[in-house]
Design an enzyme around this catalytic site. Structure first.
Site, short mmCIF file in Angstrom:
data_model
loop_
_atom_site.label_atom_id
_atom_site.label_comp_id
_atom_site.label_asym_id
_atom_site.label_seq_id
_atom_site.Cartn_x
_atom_site.Cartn_y
_atom_site.Cartn_z
N ILE A 201 -1.82 8.66 4.63
CA ILE A 201 -0.43 9.12 4.44
C ILE A 201 0.18 8.26 3.35
O ILE A 201 0.16 7.03 3.45
CB ILE A 201 0.42 8.87 5.73
N HIS A 202 0.69 8.86 2.28
CA HIS A 202 1.36 8.01 1.28
C HIS A 202 2.52 8.69 0.56
O HIS A 202 3.24 8.05 -0.19
CB HIS A 202 0.35 7.51 0.24
N ARG A 203 2.72 10.00 0.77
CA ARG A 203 3.74 10.68 -0.04
C ARG A 203 5.15 10.30 0.38
O ARG A 203 5.43 10.19 1.59
CB ARG A 203 3.61 12.19 0.10
N ARG A 234 1.95 1.58 -0.12
CA ARG A 234 3.30 2.15 0.08
C ARG A 234 3.58 2.33 1.58
O ARG A 234 4.66 2.02 2.07
CB ARG A 234 3.36 3.49 -0.65
N ASP A 275 -2.02 13.61 3.45
CA ASP A 275 -1.08 14.28 2.55
C ASP A 275 -1.52 14.09 1.10
O ASP A 275 -0.76 14.32 0.17
CB ASP A 275 0.36 13.79 2.77
#
Ligand code: UD1
Length: 348
Positions: A201-203, A234, A275
């Site tokens: 997950i990074h968006r 992030r 994502d």
């Protein structure tokens, strides 16, 4: 013929690998790293593991808000382009490094080619969507990975500058898949093959709102299989800031993996939850089912063929992950693994 590639973020190093190999003996290739990603595990390991020559220049721009980061790249790239005066500037994908390089080059009347042109999410909240639309309209040669990318470029009046070459990520994935199969593959954290899922997950749309991030993490922690979460910096910093524990329930965390290890981990997993644009397509190419935590995808073929399900609503994630196995397919919407040769031929 001198071709200058500009890269800066992790997925761009993966795309650079097959291009750098295909350039050998065909063109002088200068590699410029903006420094957008700088951690060892986000940058150096990709150059090392994928046999990419060290960058000729690293601008070491680092992290920052969009304007500051993109602006620093623009200023830095201008003097690099001036020193090298390449025949082509080649830009990759849809990050801030892509847009900065495209703008810097067109302002200097240097021909620009955009690799992975024509992808669209039609989601104007995504920084990547601004970056790719603006880059496509600035560039002189649009190297499209798929037929649907070609149709987007046609719809925007860009057909005469567009060429279908296939997807260079297929090139690198197939060669790394064959290598890890030959050399034997370890699973992450010593887990049994087939007993775990891979997650990333990074968006910003999933990480920046603490309530949404907490809901996604708690859903992953509640899945019936072990979920190995490869933690992008992030995500790590936002989870820490908001006091969201990552390692609990079914969730086990790991630092980001080098590319061959990630490919090996996905190949032996029961499925992927992500994502990431790249990972949902890599899962398809390895024929592992993916669930994508987004409202839309640029890689629509993965959904059409049944190997990827979009679950933007957090309540839909568990059902999507638990769905029946997709129908086998022999379709190759992302090319034959020889896209990079076509790119170099087009440029030379
Ligand atoms: C960028 C791209 C995104 C791509 C992703 C792949 C943009 C707008 N976004 O997002 O399209 O999918 O790369 O990973 O270009 N950080 C580190 N170490 C690093 C790099 C980043 O700690 O080596 C941290 C910093 O806190 C930074 C944050 O991660 O502020 C975000 O990095 P940034 O490059 O701005 O965007 P990504 O989220 O990585």
């Amino acid at each position: 013929m001198k071709i200058l590639s500009v890269v800066g973020a992790r997925p761009q190093f993966v795309k650079l690998a097959p291009i750098a190999h295909a350039m050998v003996g065909r063109a002088e290739h200068v590699i410029v790293h903006t420094g957008q990603h700088y951690d060892e595990l986000m940058s150096d390991v990709f150059f090392r593991d994928l046999g990419i020559p060290a960058p000729d220049v690293n601008l070491e721009v680092g992290s920052g808000n969009h304007g500051a980061q993109t602006g620093a790249m623009l200023a830095g790239l201008e003097s690099v382009f001036d020193a090298h005066r390449p025949d082509w500037v080649l830009v990759y994908g849809d990050t801030n490094s892509t847009l900065a390089a495209a703008i810097a080059a067109v302002k200097m009347h240097l021909p620009v080619a955009h690799l992975e042109a024509g992808l669209r999410s039609f989601n104007r909240r995504m920084p990547e969507e601004h970056n790719r639309v603006l880059t496509d309209h600035a560039a002189d040669l649009l190297l499209a990975p798929t037929l649907s990318a070609m149709s987007h470029l046609r719809a925007e009046g860009l057909e005469s500058r567009s060429l279908l070459v296939g997807d260079v990520m297929t090139d690198v994935l197939y060669s790394v898949r064959d290598r890890v199969t030959r050399e034997g593959t370890a699973t992450p954290l010593g887990l049994d093959a087939g007993s775990y899922m891979v997650a990333t997950i990074h968006r910003p749309d999933n990480t920046d709102d603490p309530a949404r991030l907490a809901a996604i993490i708690s859903t992953l922690a509640g899945l019936p299989k072990t979920v190995v979460l490869f933690v992008h910096p992030r995500l790590r910093s936002l989870a820490q800031r908001h006091g969201i524990a990552l390692d609990h329930g079914s969730l086990r965390t790991s630092p980001p993996l080098p590319y061959p290890e990630l490919v090996a981990a996905v190949m032996q997993s029961a499925g992927v939850v992500t994502d990431s644009g790249g990972l949902q397509k890599e899962a398809f190419l390895l024929r592992v089912p993916a669930t994508t935590i987004r409202a839309e995808t640029e890689w629509t073929e993965t959904v059409d063929l049944g190997w990827n399900v979009l679950a933007n609503n957090v309540d839909d994630i568990a059902a999507a992950v638990g769905r029946r196995a997709p129908e086998p397919t022999t379709d190759e919407p992302y090319g034959d693994g020889h896209a990079a040769e076509r790119v170099v031929t087009a440029l030379t």
